[in-house]
Design a protein around this motif. Structure first.
Motif, short mmCIF file in Angstrom:
data_model
loop_
_atom_site.label_atom_id
_atom_site.label_comp_id
_atom_site.label_asym_id
_atom_site.label_seq_id
_atom_site.Cartn_x
_atom_site.Cartn_y
_atom_site.Cartn_z
N LEU A 139 54.08 -14.95 9.98
CA LEU A 139 53.74 -16.07 9.99
C LEU A 139 52.04 -16.13 9.92
N ILE A 159 61.11 -18.62 7.72
CA ILE A 159 61.22 -18.29 9.33
C ILE A 159 62.48 -19.40 9.68
N ARG A 160 62.51 -20.55 9.10
CA ARG A 160 63.50 -21.25 9.60
C ARG A 160 64.97 -20.74 9.30
N ARG A 161 65.27 -20.43 7.98
CA ARG A 161 66.56 -19.85 7.71
C ARG A 161 66.53 -18.74 8.63
N ARG A 164 58.57 -13.10 1.35
CA ARG A 164 59.46 -14.36 0.96
C ARG A 164 60.61 -14.07 0.25
N CYS A 165 61.41 -13.02 0.84
CA CYS A 165 62.52 -12.83 -0.14
C CYS A 165 63.65 -13.01 0.96
N ARG A 190 65.63 -17.85 11.47
CA ARG A 190 66.09 -18.09 12.98
C ARG A 190 67.37 -18.81 12.86
N LYS A 191 67.70 -19.51 12.10
CA LYS A 191 69.12 -20.27 11.99
C LYS A 191 70.14 -19.03 12.11
N VAL A 194 45.52 -21.71 6.25
CA VAL A 194 46.65 -21.81 6.70
C VAL A 194 47.97 -21.85 5.65
N VAL A 195 47.78 -22.14 4.42
CA VAL A 195 48.78 -21.98 3.87
C VAL A 195 49.00 -20.42 3.53
N GLY A 207 47.43 -17.72 4.85
CA GLY A 207 47.66 -16.68 5.94
C GLY A 207 46.47 -15.91 6.16
N GLY A 231 51.08 -16.75 6.51
CA GLY A 231 50.59 -18.20 6.23
C GLY A 231 51.91 -19.16 6.30
N SER A 232 51.44 -20.64 6.11
CA SER A 232 52.63 -21.57 6.26
C SER A 232 53.83 -21.46 5.35
N ILE A 233 53.28 -20.92 4.15
CA ILE A 233 54.62 -20.63 3.09
C ILE A 233 55.70 -19.79 3.43
N ILE A 281 57.02 -20.37 6.50
CA ILE A 281 57.91 -21.04 7.43
C ILE A 281 59.37 -21.41 6.99
N PRO A 282 59.27 -21.92 5.72
CA PRO A 282 60.95 -22.18 5.31
C PRO A 282 61.64 -21.12 5.54
#
Lengths: 118, 118, 118, 118, 118, 118
Positions: free
Chosen positions: B90, B101-103, B60-61, B105-106, E91-92, E94, B94-96, B98-99
């Motif tokens: 992912l 991945i959002r950035r 998550r860097c 993907r943008k 889920v959170v 992974g 995990g879901s942490i 996702i934020p």
């Protein structure tokens, strides 16, 4: 396979069954997803196993590293390729990955009967 | 390149120079290593960039993800391949993730003028 | 809702749509799972949101904390309960969680028009 | 102090007050502990600030790095010493610490009007 | 209790005493805080143990997971509730949490003589 | 040295040799860097070992903690100093560091034949 890898594989399967016996649907779905994500797609499963390996290394999850190391051997990853995955993980994740690289490299040698050459 | 990527690249270079101006030899060596580890070897640099990308994602860097996303675009990684790297990260992380991945993907869409298709 | 929370919600939805537009089935399945896991079960959704909140806090994922803070407000979590979740996360995860607690507590106050009392 | 550091300090104080206004005794005790642990003891507070700085760096907590960077400047840590703390953190924590080192080094230069020399 | 849990409990107590024998006041205060944060408050201690459990899971701290799993059993958490906490953590956090879920689920079965049903 | 520390040291050396036998130049360079970064500079090696120790503690790398604990003993770090490093790591990294502090404190006692006094 090495004894180490066999024992790991056996315990892994037994405990996965124990987890799935709890009938929690979300956990079952996650386990299915954890299989499907490494299947051939735009990227082949060999490349995806290497992605899983480096991700497991930088997150320092020994059991995950073990699993992907065994898979990598089955998919004919070479010793030099394996070392390069370790090198990327080492630079990204730092010296705290070294104890995990030690154990991974030992398992790799047991499984592939070599010392890094391919 | 997108404005976002250009500004990122410019600041990254300026601050790297500031760090290296301190004349700390260990830091300089690390920066050299951080370049060499992604060069063609038994694995090609394209595969290594994907390894760097997934490692950056699970750790998550954001700046690291940004850097490897830009590199992946330059090396002709397709949208579907990019999404599969995100999917492995992912599931592993995990879901942490996702934020991030959002950035990512943008930025990918800005750089490659598509929405995931290739 | 606060402006902060509204803008967050809007961007979150747009970028989730961008991610899902890539038609990666594994990512879609993960997103579905990420919803279902917080639904009422043996534990009610309110308790599960608090679990998601503390997990997000100790993993220091600001966007995740923000999301669960908004959800907690909707499910009538009180200020004292919110603070106790923060306190558990702080003790488990240490002082590095404090910057995240600062931002979470600020958002909580904006959303709930209070300063910790309930 | 730089404007950057002043603004950081102001917001940090305001939000700490907001957190403490919630009257959660465990949080208050943690905040007290977070002060006392850096006081002179068998190790002097200067050394302890460097410990806090490297711990914050490898855990990649920008606000924590910022705080300890400001404290280090007040305790007459030199530019070369600061760089050596960064170097240890970089080797231990890997290339994912680099974006944080960039921001820390920029703040250090703003605060100390130098570029690494002391 | 299982033998596994008894041995864990015994060693945990002995080593905690060794740590506290060092007469470091900050460490003593932290240990006191680590007890008080799980006591009944606006949230009951049962909910707080579940918060501690999921936080320990996503941070992948086996000894912490073990401790909270034992506590959860004492507080009459059911097998289905336990599995739902695992599912949120999975889920959170992974797939890297899976090895920890395996060990937690095994201990849970030893302690509660069931296989997930309640 | 304790038997524990001797066995650790022996295995560490053997596996490092196995890793280096793979002739991966990037890994060799990293290992060289991992030595040089703890040498006397603007900060002395004793302080740098304490930085390495606290960084290893908050990242919860048992083998790294073990290594730096042994080094700290050789450099005449006192029991009270050792405890203060643990205390900083505990506050920064939270209760999830406690199992690692337990094992570190036990090794320290074995190596230094004391119980925290110096």
């Amino acid at each position: 396979m090495s004894d180490n890898a066999d024992a790991f594989d056996k315990e892994r399967k037994e405990l996965n069954e124990l987890i799935l016996s709890g009938d929690n649907l979300d956990i079952k779905r996650f386990f299915a997803l954890d299989n499907s994500v490494y299947r051939d797609g735009a990227l082949d499963s060999r490349t995806k196993e290497l992605l899983g390996l480096v991700a497991s290394l930088v997150l320092r999850c020994d059991d995950c590293i073990k699993y992907h190391t065994i898979q990598a051997g089955k998919l004919n990853v070479t010793g030099k390729e394996f070392d390069e995955v370790m090198a990327v993980g080492l630079v990204v994740g730092g010296s705290i990955t070294i104890p995990h690289i030690r154990r991974a490299r030992k398992l790799w040698s047991e499984l592939n009967d070599d010392e890094g050459a391919d």
